[in-house]
Design an enzyme around this catalytic site. Structure first.
Site, PDB file in Angstrom:
ATOM      1  N   GLU A   1      -6.845  -7.395  -0.955  1.00  0.00           N
ATOM      2  CA  GLU A   1      -7.415  -7.244   0.417  1.00  0.00           C
ATOM      3  C   GLU A   1      -8.893  -6.798   0.314  1.00  0.00           C
ATOM      4  OE1 GLU A   1      -5.180  -4.979   3.106  1.00  0.00           O
ATOM      5  OE2 GLU A   1      -3.198  -5.962   2.773  1.00  0.00           O
TER       6      GLU A   1
ATOM      7  N   GLU B   1       0.829  -1.233  -0.027  1.00  0.00           N
ATOM      8  CA  GLU B   1      -0.045  -0.100   0.279  1.00  0.00           C
ATOM      9  C   GLU B   1       0.902   1.324  -0.102  1.00  0.00           C
ATOM     10  OE1 GLU B   1      -3.982  -1.699   2.078  1.00  0.00           O
ATOM     11  OE2 GLU B   1      -2.615  -0.781   3.390  1.00  0.00           O
TER      12      GLU B   1
END
Length: 601
Positions: free
Chosen positions: A253, A178
């Protein structure tokens, strides 16, 4: 030449093991496994949060729900707890975890990052990085890259031979994590990629980012996975926009619920809010990794914390139940059964899911009297002196507690102020508790009335978990990190007593039962089974069973129980140790047969 030799070793190792190599590739719209379309249905499960003895049971539950893959981070701070000291043994044996998954018919998606977030201490970084002069994590700073390179090479030695193209079951490997929510330096990402390849990760690499950050965190040439979005059209548009107009499509995710932090309501979301979304994602041919399939427990002192300019410090609880398809103990929840039904509709014709293993037995061990007791004041040793308070990092201490001691002139009332308390402090005057300061509540001062003459000031400070997300990763030192003032004047001349509690083996209990205490007792068990300790009559502290640190408890909730896995119990006598900070008089521990994760003080 070194890389060529390393890859040759990987090939020979796979051949000697009798393993067949596979091709895992990117198609225009789907992954290809040996040239055939492959829909990845994955669930996240971390080897560090599940007893090694239970890995196989959890993986069989994954197969029974219909998963064909498991995902896991790799945690730098468990593998290199001190600079240059590596540990891939016991519960940290990530290679054994991967091989066990292969034995159970599961592929693996590996996420060494090395930053992981994951509600994990310091986002996975080892504490000692804070001590390196000038080191800047997630950057091109030379010191950071040197430590990162050494670490990822060690990870490569363990795991590169287990990639699918070397006969293993690791389908692909994620670089960074991320990163788009933190920065946008493609040169830094390219350095990450190069270091991974040099470490032997020569298969499929990818990045993952939240939907709004994919463009910033993606490295051209790698697959851009997306997090936190499950509308098929949007997922496909995001991937195409950052991958030359083509797929395949992967949600790295997908969150069926959320994590908890101390003092806040337990997060739960009904399964029916997610079944339709899962159905539409799989129906659109989009691969998915649910975070989490099984959360388990963040044992020891390894939980992280969140903090930003808008919110207070929020340390996470030890239970990582996550309202996931498997609960903290590894049993099926309503989500498991609902997701299994959805997944079953998207498997190849004729596929029969494995039978779901029976639920694990849980028992109540009843009341346990902890009659052996010792005061923390009787355990102080190895003092370190300083003009001003020293941080945990100054003391070369990763986790646990430090007792700070000084002498002040008493007489009258005044304000004791601590600048930079990280994170929870208990204040004592001449050995008597006079107050508590809690960083969560932005507390930094107490009004005190002191007796005349010189008085002893003790401040017991607990590290509640380093920040794991956001811009404050580099402001993560622990202990007292500023000055301490009494009546507006700085207190100088301090003695620090480290209390890391890295083990309780052989711990001598002495000094009575005043102040914070350590209590020890024993209980008998027949055939080992899961159990839970009910901590609602206690205050704040940690629990160990047979030497295993089970995690923290705190009456503020929402977690009120400590999970005790059957795998760490034994038939006959079992030892339990409790460190209690606030209620030294409490000596009876109640064992129950279920978790209590949703009760606030």
């Amino acid at each position: 030449m070194r890389k060529t030799f390393f890859l040759l070793v990987c090939f020979v190792a796979a051949a000697l093991a009798g393993l067949s190599q596979h091709r895992f590739e990117l198609g225009d719209s789907t992954f290809l496994l040996d040239g055939k379309p492959f829909l990845m249905i994955s669930g996240e499960m971390h080897y560090t949060r599940v007893p090694r003895e239970a890995w196989r049971q959890r993986m069989r539950m994954a197969r029974a729900m219909g998963l064909n893959t498991v995902g896991t981070y790799v945690f730098w701070n468990v593998h290199e707890p001190e600079k240059g000291t590596f540990d891939f043994s016991g519960n940290n044996d990530i290679a054994a975890f991967v091989r066990t998954a292969q034995e159970e018919g599961l592929w693996v998606v590996l996420r060494p990052s090395p930053y992981v977030c994951a509600e994990w201490e310091f986002g996975g970084y080892p504490y000692w990085l804070e001590k390196e002069p000038g080191l800047v994590v997630r950057s091109k700073e030379a010191g950071y890259l040197a430590e990162y390179r050494r670490y990822i090479r060690e990870v490569g030695r363990q795991l590169a031979p287990l990639q699918v193209n070397h006969g293993g079951n690791i389908l692909m490997v994620q670089i960074e994590n991320e990163y788009g929510s933190y920065g946008s330096d493609t040169e830094y990402l390219a350095i990450n990629r190069r270091m991974f390849v040099e470490a032997g990760f020569d298969g499929l690499l990818y990045t993952c980012d939240p939907a709004g950050d994919v463009g910033k965190g993606h490295l051209p040439g790698l697959l851009p996975a997306v997090n936190g979005v499950d509308e098929p059209a949007r997922v496909k548009a995001l991937v195409r926009a950052n991958h030359g107009g083509r797929g395949p499509y992967y949600i790295a995710e997908w969150y069926p619920a959320w994590f908890d932090w101390w003092g806040t309501k337990h997060h739960t979301v009904p399964a029916e809010r997610y079944t339709g979304r899962l159905d539409s994602v799989l129906g659109a041919g989009i691969s998915i990794n649910m975070y989490m399939f099984h959360g388990g427990t963040t044992r020891g002192f390894m939980n992280g914390g969140n903090y930003n300019d808008r919110s207070p410090y929020e340390p996470q609880i030890s239970s990582y139940d996550y309202d996931a398809p498997l609960d903290e103990a590894g049993n099926a929840t309503e989500k498991f059964w609902a997701f299994r039904k959805v997944i079953g509709r998207h498997l190849p014709a004729g596929t029969v899911l494995p039978e779901v293993p029976e639920a694990k037995k849980a028992v109540a061990v009843g009341a346990v009297r902890l009659t052996e007791v010792g005061s923390l004041f009787g355990m102080l040793a190895s003092p370190v002196s300083g003009t001003r308070p020293l941080s945990f990092e100054d003391l070369n201490q990763a986790y646990g507690y430090v007792m700070y001691r000084s002498v002040v002139s008493g007489g009258g009332s005044g304000v004791l102020r601590i600048d930079g308390l990280r994170d929870f402090g208990i204040v004592f005057i001449n050995g008597r508790r006079v107050g508590v300061l809690d960083r969560r509540l932005r507390q930094d001062s107490l009004v005190l009335a002191l007796p005349a003459g010189e008085v002893r000031l003790d401040i017991l400070v607990e590290n509640l978990g380093r920040i794991n997300f956001g811009p404050y990763l580099l402001k993560n030192t622990k202990g007292i990190v500023g000055k301490v003032e009494w009546k507006g004047s700085e207190i100088l001349g301090w003695t620090m007593f480290p209390l890391p509690f890295s083990t309780v083996e052989g711990l001598a209990l002495r000094g009575g039962d005043e102040g914070p205490v350590v209590r020890r007792g024993y209980f008998e068990m027949g055939e080992p089974a899961d159990t839970y300790f009910d901590m609602r009559k206690w205050g704040k502290g940690c629990v160990w069973v047979n030497g295993h640190h089970l995690g923290r408890y705190w009456r503020v909730g929402p977690q009120q129980t400590v999970y005790v896995p059957a795998e760490w119990l034994k038939k006959g006598r079992n030892e339990v140790v409790v460190l209690e900070l606030l209620k030294p008089e409490q000596e009876v521990l109640e064992g129950i047969d279920h978790a209590v994760l949703d009760e606030l003080e």
